[in-house]
Design a protein around this motif. Structure first.
Motif, PDB file in Angstrom:
ATOM      1  N   ASP A 127       1.212  -1.305  -0.092  1.00 13.52           N
ATOM      2  CA  ASP A 127      -0.100  -0.680   0.312  1.00 13.52           C
ATOM      3  C   ASP A 127       0.598   1.065   0.241  1.00 13.52           C
ATOM      4  O   ASP A 127       0.625   2.287  -0.763  1.00 13.52           O
ATOM      5  N   PHE A 128       1.846   1.249   0.670  1.00 13.43           N
ATOM      6  CA  PHE A 128       2.682   2.128   1.371  1.00 13.43           C
ATOM      7  C   PHE A 128       3.345   2.511  -0.340  1.00 13.43           C
ATOM      8  O   PHE A 128       4.023   3.444  -1.178  1.00 13.43           O
ATOM      9  N   LYS A 129       4.148   1.008  -1.458  1.00 12.12           N
ATOM     10  CA  LYS A 129       4.822   1.545  -2.170  1.00 12.12           C
ATOM     11  C   LYS A 129       3.860   1.963  -3.514  1.00 12.12           C
ATOM     12  O   LYS A 129       3.898   2.833  -4.092  1.00 12.12           O
ATOM     13  N   LEU A 130       2.226   1.447  -3.459  1.00 16.70           N
ATOM     14  CA  LEU A 130       1.419   1.944  -4.465  1.00 16.70           C
ATOM     15  C   LEU A 130       0.363   3.997  -4.733  1.00 16.70           C
ATOM     16  O   LEU A 130       1.231   4.457  -4.933  1.00 16.70           O
ATOM     17  N   LYS A 131       1.128   4.363  -2.862  1.00 16.31           N
ATOM     18  CA  LYS A 131       0.891   5.113  -2.843  1.00 16.31           C
ATOM     19  C   LYS A 131       1.886   6.574  -3.433  1.00 16.31           C
ATOM     20  O   LYS A 131       1.585   7.004  -3.445  1.00 16.31           O
ATOM     21  N   ALA A 132       2.751   5.502  -3.072  1.00 16.25           N
ATOM     22  CA  ALA A 132       4.721   6.651  -3.787  1.00 16.25           C
ATOM     23  C   ALA A 132       4.102   6.944  -4.538  1.00 16.25           C
ATOM     24  O   ALA A 132       5.019   7.710  -5.437  1.00 16.25           O
ATOM     25  N   VAL A 133       3.739   5.474  -5.882  1.00 15.71           N
ATOM     26  CA  VAL A 133       4.080   5.761  -7.073  1.00 15.71           C
ATOM     27  C   VAL A 133       2.772   6.543  -7.452  1.00 15.71           C
ATOM     28  O   VAL A 133       3.398   7.587  -8.478  1.00 15.71           O
ATOM     29  N   LYS A 134       1.871   6.632  -6.592  1.00 16.31           N
ATOM     30  CA  LYS A 134       0.797   7.173  -7.274  1.00 16.31           C
ATOM     31  C   LYS A 134       1.065   8.676  -6.766  1.00 16.31           C
ATOM     32  O   LYS A 134       0.717   9.576  -7.784  1.00 16.31           O
ATOM     33  N   LEU A 135       1.384   9.406  -6.531  1.00 10.67           N
ATOM     34  CA  LEU A 135       2.228  10.494  -5.816  1.00 10.67           C
ATOM     35  C   LEU A 135       3.053  10.700  -6.976  1.00 10.67           C
ATOM     36  O   LEU A 135       2.795  12.680  -7.343  1.00 10.67           O
ATOM     37  N   THR A 136       3.831  10.417  -7.535  1.00 13.87           N
ATOM     38  CA  THR A 136       4.851  10.479  -8.333  1.00 13.87           C
ATOM     39  C   THR A 136       3.947  10.889  -9.642  1.00 13.87           C
ATOM     40  O   THR A 136       4.107  11.933 -10.839  1.00 13.87           O
ATOM     41  N   ARG A 137       2.737  10.649 -10.442  1.00 13.20           N
ATOM     42  CA  ARG A 137       2.106  10.473 -10.764  1.00 13.20           C
ATOM     43  C   ARG A 137       1.276  11.864 -10.785  1.00 13.20           C
ATOM     44  O   ARG A 137       0.471  12.097 -12.370  1.00 13.20           O
ATOM     45  N   ILE A 138       0.998  12.489 -10.376  1.00  9.75           N
ATOM     46  CA  ILE A 138      -0.091  14.164 -10.052  1.00  9.75           C
ATOM     47  C   ILE A 138       1.033  14.684 -10.683  1.00  9.75           C
ATOM     48  O   ILE A 138       2.207  15.071 -10.604  1.00  9.75           O
ATOM     49  N   PRO A 139       0.286  15.432 -12.181  1.00  9.07           N
ATOM     50  CA  PRO A 139       1.004  16.576 -12.318  1.00  9.07           C
ATOM     51  C   PRO A 139       1.420  17.626 -11.581  1.00  9.07           C
ATOM     52  O   PRO A 139       0.854  17.807 -10.930  1.00  9.07           O
ATOM     53  N   GLY A 140       2.282  17.809 -12.035  1.00 11.04           N
ATOM     54  CA  GLY A 140       4.000  19.054 -11.436  1.00 11.04           C
ATOM     55  C   GLY A 140       4.467  17.842  -9.757  1.00 11.04           C
ATOM     56  O   GLY A 140       5.310  18.973  -9.372  1.00 11.04           O
ATOM     57  N   MET A 141       3.799  17.245  -9.946  1.00 10.39           N
ATOM     58  CA  MET A 141       4.994  16.674  -8.787  1.00 10.39           C
ATOM     59  C   MET A 141       6.026  15.925  -9.615  1.00 10.39           C
ATOM     60  O   MET A 141       6.723  14.533  -9.993  1.00 10.39           O
ATOM     61  N   GLU A 142       7.409  15.895  -8.513  1.00 10.97           N
ATOM     62  CA  GLU A 142       8.701  15.596  -8.995  1.00 10.97           C
ATOM     63  C   GLU A 142       9.060  14.426  -8.169  1.00 10.97           C
ATOM     64  O   GLU A 142       8.791  14.261  -6.916  1.00 10.97           O
ATOM     65  N   VAL A 143       9.684  14.192  -8.973  1.00 16.12           N
ATOM     66  CA  VAL A 143      10.607  12.325  -8.122  1.00 16.12           C
ATOM     67  C   VAL A 143      11.170  12.722  -6.912  1.00 16.12           C
ATOM     68  O   VAL A 143      10.969  11.970  -5.386  1.00 16.12           O
ATOM     69  N   GLN A 144      12.115  13.399  -7.230  1.00 11.15           N
ATOM     70  CA  GLN A 144      12.825  13.818  -5.630  1.00 11.15           C
ATOM     71  C   GLN A 144      12.069  13.840  -4.740  1.00 11.15           C
ATOM     72  O   GLN A 144      12.154  14.474  -3.705  1.00 11.15           O
ATOM     73  N   ALA A 145      11.232  14.994  -4.859  1.00 15.62           N
ATOM     74  CA  ALA A 145      10.472  15.682  -3.716  1.00 15.62           C
ATOM     75  C   ALA A 145       9.923  14.719  -3.139  1.00 15.62           C
ATOM     76  O   ALA A 145       8.882  14.426  -2.037  1.00 15.62           O
ATOM     77  N   VAL A 146       9.213  13.707  -3.973  1.00 20.07           N
ATOM     78  CA  VAL A 146       7.849  12.956  -3.424  1.00 20.07           C
ATOM     79  C   VAL A 146       9.245  11.518  -2.303  1.00 20.07           C
ATOM     80  O   VAL A 146       8.497  11.783  -1.071  1.00 20.07           O
ATOM     81  N   ALA A 147      10.116  11.060  -3.336  1.00 21.41           N
ATOM     82  CA  ALA A 147      11.412  10.816  -2.284  1.00 21.41           C
ATOM     83  C   ALA A 147      12.280  11.538  -0.654  1.00 21.41           C
ATOM     84  O   ALA A 147      12.082  10.944   0.517  1.00 21.41           O
ATOM     85  N   GLU A 148      11.897  12.672  -1.165  1.00 22.29           N
ATOM     86  CA  GLU A 148      12.632  13.731   0.157  1.00 22.29           C
ATOM     87  C   GLU A 148      11.494  13.324   0.820  1.00 22.29           C
ATOM     88  O   GLU A 148      11.354  13.320   2.304  1.00 22.29           O
ATOM     89  N   ALA A 149      10.252  14.029   0.738  1.00 22.98           N
ATOM     90  CA  ALA A 149       9.088  14.161   1.416  1.00 22.98           C
ATOM     91  C   ALA A 149       8.696  12.512   2.499  1.00 22.98           C
ATOM     92  O   ALA A 149       8.131  12.696   3.105  1.00 22.98           O
ATOM     93  N   LEU A 150       9.219  11.441   1.849  1.00 17.80           N
ATOM     94  CA  LEU A 150       8.557  10.391   2.368  1.00 17.80           C
ATOM     95  C   LEU A 150       9.777   9.522   3.055  1.00 17.80           C
ATOM     96  O   LEU A 150      10.079   8.364   3.025  1.00 17.80           O
ATOM     97  N   ASP A 151      10.930  10.014   2.810  1.00 16.06           N
ATOM     98  CA  ASP A 151      12.243   9.956   3.432  1.00 16.06           C
ATOM     99  C   ASP A 151      12.803   8.286   2.809  1.00 16.06           C
ATOM    100  O   ASP A 151      13.448   7.375   3.557  1.00 16.06           O
ATOM    101  N   LEU A 152      12.581   8.716   1.446  1.00 15.36           N
ATOM    102  CA  LEU A 152      12.661   7.437   0.696  1.00 15.36           C
ATOM    103  C   LEU A 152      14.360   7.940  -0.419  1.00 15.36           C
ATOM    104  O   LEU A 152      13.556   9.196  -0.544  1.00 15.36           O
ATOM    105  N   HIS A 153      14.964   7.236  -0.830  1.00 15.59           N
ATOM    106  CA  HIS A 153      16.242   6.932  -1.671  1.00 15.59           C
ATOM    107  C   HIS A 153      15.625   7.681  -3.057  1.00 15.59           C
ATOM    108  O   HIS A 153      14.509   6.538  -3.484  1.00 15.59           O
ATOM    109  N   PRO A 154      15.873   8.322  -3.398  1.00 15.13           N
ATOM    110  CA  PRO A 154      14.926   8.257  -5.423  1.00 15.13           C
ATOM    111  C   PRO A 154      14.731   7.371  -6.506  1.00 15.13           C
ATOM    112  O   PRO A 154      14.444   6.620  -6.977  1.00 15.13           O
ATOM    113  N   VAL A 155      16.347   6.291  -5.938  1.00 19.65           N
ATOM    114  CA  VAL A 155      16.022   5.310  -6.830  1.00 19.65           C
ATOM    115  C   VAL A 155      15.296   4.345  -6.603  1.00 19.65           C
ATOM    116  O   VAL A 155      14.896   3.558  -7.302  1.00 19.65           O
TER     117      VAL A 155
END
Length: 121
Positions: free
Chosen positions: A16-44
């Motif tokens: 569920d967490f992974k799917l939510k993270a992926v879904k966040l990156t699909r929001i227009p204007g949302m950057e993968v780097q920003a989502v990763a930082e906000a969720l305390d994840l490595h961007p890779v």
């Protein structure tokens, strides 16, 4: 016996967490780097989950993951602040260069030496 490279264990994230993270990156204007930082994840790691989702290896067995609007607002706010910070850093660097340039261009002679030359005519 092979030595372990690291005693640090990587956290396990729920589907569920992974799917939510992926879904966040699909929001227009949302950057993968920003989502990763906000969720305390490595961007890779987040990029790997995105690839797994594209390939169909990361799928929800339950209904689609829901993203809170508050989380989306906070991540977008973080992106905006990071952009503003970057602009301020660039402006600061330009101002420092301008100050150095103007300092180097100042005439080296004093006023009194130029006026004494006129008086000796």
């Amino acid at each position: 016996m092979a030595a372990r490279l690291s005693a640090k264990r990587l956290p396990r994230y729920s589907l569920d967490f992974k799917l939510k993270a992926v879904k966040l990156t699909r929001i227009p204007g949302m950057e993968v780097q920003a989502v990763a930082e906000a969720l305390d994840l490595h961007p890779v790691m987040l990029s790997r989950w995105r690839q797994e989702a594209r390939e169909g290896r990361l799928r929800a067995a339950a209904p689609r993951a829901q993203i809170s609007k508050k989380l989306v607002r906070e991540i977008k706010r973080l992106q905006d602040l990071e952009r503003a910070h970057q602009v301020l850093q660039e402006e600061h660097e330009l101002l420092k260069k301008a100050i150095r340039f103007c300092s180097e261009r100042r005439p080296r002679s004093s006023r009194s030496s130029s006026s004494s030359g006129k008086a000796s005519r």
